[in-house]
Design a protein around this motif. Sequence first.
Motif, PDB file in Angstrom:
ATOM      1  N   TYR A 290       0.078   7.734  50.178  1.00 16.39           N
ATOM      2  CA  TYR A 290       0.245   8.168  51.360  1.00 16.39           C
ATOM      3  C   TYR A 290       1.860   8.073  51.944  1.00 16.39           C
ATOM      4  O   TYR A 290       2.247   9.042  52.397  1.00 16.39           O
ATOM      5  CB  TYR A 290      -0.769   7.630  52.298  1.00 16.39           C
ATOM      6  CG  TYR A 290      -0.594   8.225  53.869  1.00 16.39           C
ATOM      7  CD1 TYR A 290      -1.044   9.452  54.047  1.00 16.39           C
ATOM      8  CD2 TYR A 290      -0.190   7.409  54.849  1.00 16.39           C
ATOM      9  CE1 TYR A 290      -0.793   9.724  55.415  1.00 16.39           C
ATOM     10  CE2 TYR A 290       0.165   7.645  55.953  1.00 16.39           C
ATOM     11  CZ  TYR A 290      -0.340   9.050  56.312  1.00 16.39           C
ATOM     12  OH  TYR A 290      -0.087   9.413  57.629  1.00 16.39           O
ATOM     13  N   ASN A 291       2.219   7.009  51.907  1.00 20.54           N
ATOM     14  CA  ASN A 291       3.223   6.325  52.766  1.00 20.54           C
ATOM     15  C   ASN A 291       4.566   7.185  51.827  1.00 20.54           C
ATOM     16  O   ASN A 291       5.430   7.681  52.355  1.00 20.54           O
ATOM     17  CB  ASN A 291       3.734   4.859  52.537  1.00 20.54           C
ATOM     18  CG  ASN A 291       2.835   4.329  53.547  1.00 20.54           C
ATOM     19  OD1 ASN A 291       3.134   4.678  54.899  1.00 20.54           O
ATOM     20  ND2 ASN A 291       1.939   3.581  53.626  1.00 20.54           N
TER      21      ASN A 291
ATOM     22  N   TYR B  51      -7.355  10.100  52.575  1.00 23.38           N
ATOM     23  CA  TYR B  51      -8.082   9.225  52.077  1.00 23.38           C
ATOM     24  C   TYR B  51      -9.334  10.102  51.487  1.00 23.38           C
ATOM     25  O   TYR B  51      -9.943   9.923  50.606  1.00 23.38           O
ATOM     26  CB  TYR B  51      -8.230   7.916  52.804  1.00 23.38           C
ATOM     27  CG  TYR B  51      -7.238   7.120  52.842  1.00 23.38           C
ATOM     28  CD1 TYR B  51      -5.956   7.095  52.395  1.00 23.38           C
ATOM     29  CD2 TYR B  51      -7.382   6.184  53.981  1.00 23.38           C
ATOM     30  CE1 TYR B  51      -4.987   6.320  52.757  1.00 23.38           C
ATOM     31  CE2 TYR B  51      -6.217   5.136  54.251  1.00 23.38           C
ATOM     32  CZ  TYR B  51      -5.111   5.272  53.723  1.00 23.38           C
ATOM     33  OH  TYR B  51      -3.952   4.606  53.663  1.00 23.38           O
TER      34      TYR B  51
ATOM     35  N   ASP C  35      -3.958  10.346  57.784  1.00 25.60           N
ATOM     36  CA  ASP C  35      -4.225   9.269  56.824  1.00 25.60           C
ATOM     37  C   ASP C  35      -5.462   9.136  56.297  1.00 25.60           C
ATOM     38  O   ASP C  35      -6.012   9.345  55.172  1.00 25.60           O
ATOM     39  CB  ASP C  35      -3.729   7.965  57.456  1.00 25.60           C
ATOM     40  CG  ASP C  35      -4.066   7.519  58.406  1.00 25.60           C
ATOM     41  OD1 ASP C  35      -4.544   8.268  59.208  1.00 25.60           O
ATOM     42  OD2 ASP C  35      -4.523   6.146  58.633  1.00 25.60           O
TER      43      ASP C  35
ATOM     44  N   ILE D  29       3.289  11.487  54.376  1.00 19.54           N
ATOM     45  CA  ILE D  29       3.816  11.330  55.765  1.00 19.54           C
ATOM     46  C   ILE D  29       4.937  12.259  55.920  1.00 19.54           C
ATOM     47  O   ILE D  29       4.501  12.952  57.087  1.00 19.54           O
ATOM     48  CB  ILE D  29       4.545   9.837  55.850  1.00 19.54           C
ATOM     49  CG1 ILE D  29       3.274   8.897  56.033  1.00 19.54           C
ATOM     50  CG2 ILE D  29       5.233   9.815  57.026  1.00 19.54           C
ATOM     51  CD1 ILE D  29       3.798   7.491  56.236  1.00 19.54           C
TER      52      ILE D  29
ATOM     53  N   TRP E  23      -2.987   4.216  49.880  1.00 22.30           N
ATOM     54  CA  TRP E  23      -2.074   3.690  51.005  1.00 22.30           C
ATOM     55  C   TRP E  23      -0.388   3.699  50.355  1.00 22.30           C
ATOM     56  O   TRP E  23       0.417   4.348  51.248  1.00 22.30           O
ATOM     57  CB  TRP E  23      -2.122   2.001  51.526  1.00 22.30           C
ATOM     58  CG  TRP E  23      -1.064   1.575  52.478  1.00 22.30           C
ATOM     59  CD1 TRP E  23      -1.361   1.977  53.716  1.00 22.30           C
ATOM     60  CD2 TRP E  23       0.051   1.047  52.236  1.00 22.30           C
ATOM     61  NE1 TRP E  23      -0.252   1.333  54.569  1.00 22.30           N
ATOM     62  CE2 TRP E  23       0.506   0.795  53.493  1.00 22.30           C
ATOM     63  CE3 TRP E  23       0.763   0.500  51.162  1.00 22.30           C
ATOM     64  CZ2 TRP E  23       1.816   0.050  53.563  1.00 22.30           C
ATOM     65  CZ3 TRP E  23       1.980  -0.332  51.428  1.00 22.30           C
ATOM     66  CH2 TRP E  23       2.256  -0.407  52.544  1.00 22.30           C
TER      67      TRP E  23
END
Length: 195
Positions: free
Chosen positions: A20-21, A55, A51, A25, A17
Amino acid sequence: MKPNQLLTHAFKKLLLWRLYNRYVIANAVIQADIKQTLQVRGSQVQYATIDKQFYHAMIYYQDYAYIFFWRINKLGCRWRYLFMNDMPCKLFRSTEIAGGLMCYHPFATVINAKSIGRNFQFRNGLTVGNKGNDNSQLPIIGNDVSVGANVVIIGAITIGDNVTIGAGSVVVKNVPSNCIIAGNPAHIIRRQDEA
């Protein structure tokens, strides 16, 4: 799952997470790498949100995880081993590689090129490098190039767009667009527009 596995799984999800952020993004190049990996592999996750694609690629394709950590310049990250085993592969930081990079088993691979275009696919044992240890003598590789296993590409040459290079080829001369090459030295086997 055992308690240690649950802890590791929860930690992976949290780490993914955050990665990803922070990196995915707003990065079209990394997103193109993800999409190319899932599309070529035939994964149904390619139709999910970005997203979920990220993953899935990080958990199930350690060769993608290697590319991701290379893209963000974090191959030394201590957490990368949660997503990949040690992969003996070297991509020179000076090599400019457009989005859509995808590899199959990048073991024993060294890539030192001036630039590589979109949707570059390669397999194990690839050597892309200079001639005579002179970094001004580096290859330029176009868009949509697919390279087989154990290929050598050296020198100040240009490989055009939409080229397929057969396994075991040695490429030391310019290659035009839209063709299939193979051999040592590599030569044109077929033009893509031929039936």
